[in-house]
Design an enzyme around this catalytic site. Structure first.
Site, PDB file in Angstrom:
ATOM      1  N   ASP A 187       0.500  -1.372  -0.233  1.00 36.20           N
ATOM      2  CA  ASP A 187      -0.059   0.317   0.166  1.00 36.20           C
ATOM      3  C   ASP A 187       0.784   1.497   0.129  1.00 36.20           C
ATOM      4  O   ASP A 187       0.484   2.523  -0.431  1.00 36.20           O
ATOM      5  CB  ASP A 187      -0.986  -0.464   1.420  1.00 36.20           C
ATOM      6  CG  ASP A 187      -1.762   0.916   1.449  1.00 36.20           C
ATOM      7  OD1 ASP A 187      -2.947   1.122   0.509  1.00 36.20           O
ATOM      8  OD2 ASP A 187      -0.731   2.394   1.936  1.00 36.20           O
ATOM      9  N   ALA A 199      -4.828   1.974  -0.885  1.00 32.35           N
ATOM     10  CA  ALA A 199      -4.251   1.112  -2.440  1.00 32.35           C
ATOM     11  C   ALA A 199      -4.776   0.010  -2.034  1.00 32.35           C
ATOM     12  O   ALA A 199      -5.734  -0.584  -2.315  1.00 32.35           O
ATOM     13  CB  ALA A 199      -3.715   1.599  -2.252  1.00 32.35           C
ATOM     14  N   ASP A 200      -4.845  -0.691  -0.609  1.00 31.14           N
ATOM     15  CA  ASP A 200      -4.762  -1.856  -0.319  1.00 31.14           C
ATOM     16  C   ASP A 200      -6.230  -2.260  -0.663  1.00 31.14           C
ATOM     17  O   ASP A 200      -7.221  -3.516  -1.287  1.00 31.14           O
ATOM     18  CB  ASP A 200      -4.760  -2.589   1.417  1.00 31.14           C
ATOM     19  CG  ASP A 200      -3.405  -3.404   0.916  1.00 31.14           C
ATOM     20  OD1 ASP A 200      -2.997  -3.565   0.089  1.00 31.14           O
ATOM     21  OD2 ASP A 200      -2.577  -2.893   2.277  1.00 31.14           O
ATOM     22  N   LEU A 201      -7.297  -1.437   0.108  1.00 31.51           N
ATOM     23  CA  LEU A 201      -8.878  -1.151   0.628  1.00 31.51           C
ATOM     24  C   LEU A 201      -9.325  -0.992  -1.154  1.00 31.51           C
ATOM     25  O   LEU A 201     -10.753  -1.786  -1.338  1.00 31.51           O
ATOM     26  CB  LEU A 201      -9.335  -0.718   1.617  1.00 31.51           C
ATOM     27  CG  LEU A 201      -8.555  -0.543   3.059  1.00 31.51           C
ATOM     28  CD1 LEU A 201      -9.053   0.472   3.676  1.00 31.51           C
ATOM     29  CD2 LEU A 201      -8.874  -2.216   3.491  1.00 31.51           C
ATOM     30  N   SER A 241      -7.930  -1.369  -3.744  1.00 27.74           N
ATOM     31  CA  SER A 241      -7.622  -2.298  -5.027  1.00 27.74           C
ATOM     32  C   SER A 241      -9.194  -3.738  -4.789  1.00 27.74           C
ATOM     33  O   SER A 241      -9.304  -4.526  -5.438  1.00 27.74           O
ATOM     34  CB  SER A 241      -7.123  -2.863  -5.354  1.00 27.74           C
ATOM     35  OG  SER A 241      -6.005  -3.478  -3.824  1.00 27.74           O
TER      36      SER A 241
END
Length: 382
Positions: free
Chosen positions: A142, A170-172, A174
């Site tokens: 992330d 970015a993690d969540l 995606s």
């Protein structure tokens, strides 16, 4: 028992850590049967993350992302493990993985291989930078995605060091974009019987969230800079210091600007030549913020929030997570839930943010112990 929207969908989850497990947890929350396939020797990396209870069980990071799933352990590097995995795939609707590009093919569990077993399979991949392109082989984190996508360049206060967003966008992001893709592919499958491959990446998801920043750059030709909590295109729309804390004010159009001036007790500001129109307010944004904060300093946050809301101005306090997770509205909206766990007792978890009135999301299963459902999934052979 209430129906759920994705009842009957089976998802084989090969993902670990955050983006993939977040995606599959949301699918499970609305009814999908998610079978989490974990490697031997410890399983998902977050089982051993910070904050373990001392009871020999998994860390809270694992609990946060893996409710409503069943767990099996398979060694996908072995012939037996791949054989058992292919057995699962035959009846699956979705396989989701977050290996580095190329790893699934080396293991013989890539889409081209698995579609021969199950032509209707939806195969989703999440990676750092996508399955192709110059950066595809790079590791996905992330922090790295936020930095390279531009997000960090516009986060934080002007003149200070770049900062990552406070939550892992970015993690969540995606995970959410991948979820969106899976659901679209599933609708297509229900209509046609056809499966397909899809992919999401941390990097592209962060770029896709940069809506205002890209627009500003294309419209003005200027590189967007850090603005703290302020909006890029209208003012006042940011955080302000009060007499005892902080609050946010969203007077981002001419009508609300007039309401704000009245609510602050300074109607004359509405016609002040420095602030009369949005372009003037944007040009004098620092002075505007200073002027507003000088007024807000005379009373506390609660006073001003109540006064501004009564005057028709969008406003709210800035809360910490102790306040948020005990807030009466958060509780009323069922955003804090507890799950009975066989080792930990009661484990707290965040609720599902979308309310279905016909097929509600439900917390059905505790975050699984590693391999807890091996016999349930495979029968006596395991």
């Amino acid at each position: 028992m209430e129906r759920q929207a994705l009842a009957g969908m089976r998802v084989i989850d090969l993902t670990q850590v955050m983006a993939g497990p977040f995606c599959t947890m949301l699918l499970a929350d609305i009814g999908a049967d998610v079978i989490k396939v974990e490697p031997p020797g410890g399983g998902d990396q977050t089982r051993h993350s910070w904050g373990r209870s001392g009871k020999g069980t998994d860390g809270p990071a694992f609990f946060a992302l893996n409710r409503n799933k069943r767990s099996v352990v398979l060694d996908l590097r072995s012939d037996d493990g791949r054989k058992d995995f292919r057995t699962l795939v035959k009846d699956a609707d979705v396989v989701i993985e977050n290996f580095r590009p190329g790893v699934a093919a080396r293991l013989g569990i890539d889409y081209e291989t698995l579609k021969e077993i199950n032509p209707g399979l939806i195969y989703a991949s999440i990676s750092g930078f996508g399955q192709s392109g110059p950066y595809s082989a790079r590791p996905g984190y992330d922090l790295i995605a936020q930095g390279m996508s531009g997000v960090m360049s516009v986060t934080g206060q002007p003149g200070e060091a770049p900062a990552k967003a406070g939550v892992p966008v970015a993690d969540l992001g995606s995970g959410l974009f991948c979820l969106y893709g899976i659901l679209a592919a599933y609708v297509h499958k229900l209509k046609t019987g056809e499966g397909q491959q899809l992919e999401a990446s941390l990097f592209e998801s962060a770029v896709a969230l940069s809506v205002w920043e890209a627009t500003e750059y294309w419209a003005s030709g200027e590189v967007p800079a850090r603005t703290g909590s302020a909006h890029r295109m209208s003012a006042p729309y940011q955080a302000f210091k009060t007499g005892d804390g902080w609050m946010t004010i969203g007077a981002n159009n001419q009508r609300l600007w007039g309401f704000l001036c009245e609510s602050l007790g300074h109607p004359e500001l509405a016609d002040d030549e420095r602030f009369a129109t949005n372009p003037q307010r944007m040009h004098n944004r620092d002075l505007l913020a200073k002027t507003i904060e000088e007024i807000l300093a005379h009373h506390g946050t609660d006073y001003w929030v109540e006064r501004l809301l009564a005057g028709g101005v969008p406003a709210g306090p800035i809360l910490n997570y102790d306040q948020v997770l005990n807030d009466p509205h958060v509780i009323d909206r069922n955003m804090v839930q507890t799950i009975p766990h066989p080792v930990e007792g009661e484990v707290k978890t965040l609720g599902f943010p979308v309310k279905f009135y016909g097929t509600p999301a439900r917390t059905r299963l505790h975050p699984p112990l590693i391999g807890e459902h091996q016999h349930q999934v495979f029968g006596d052979g395991k």
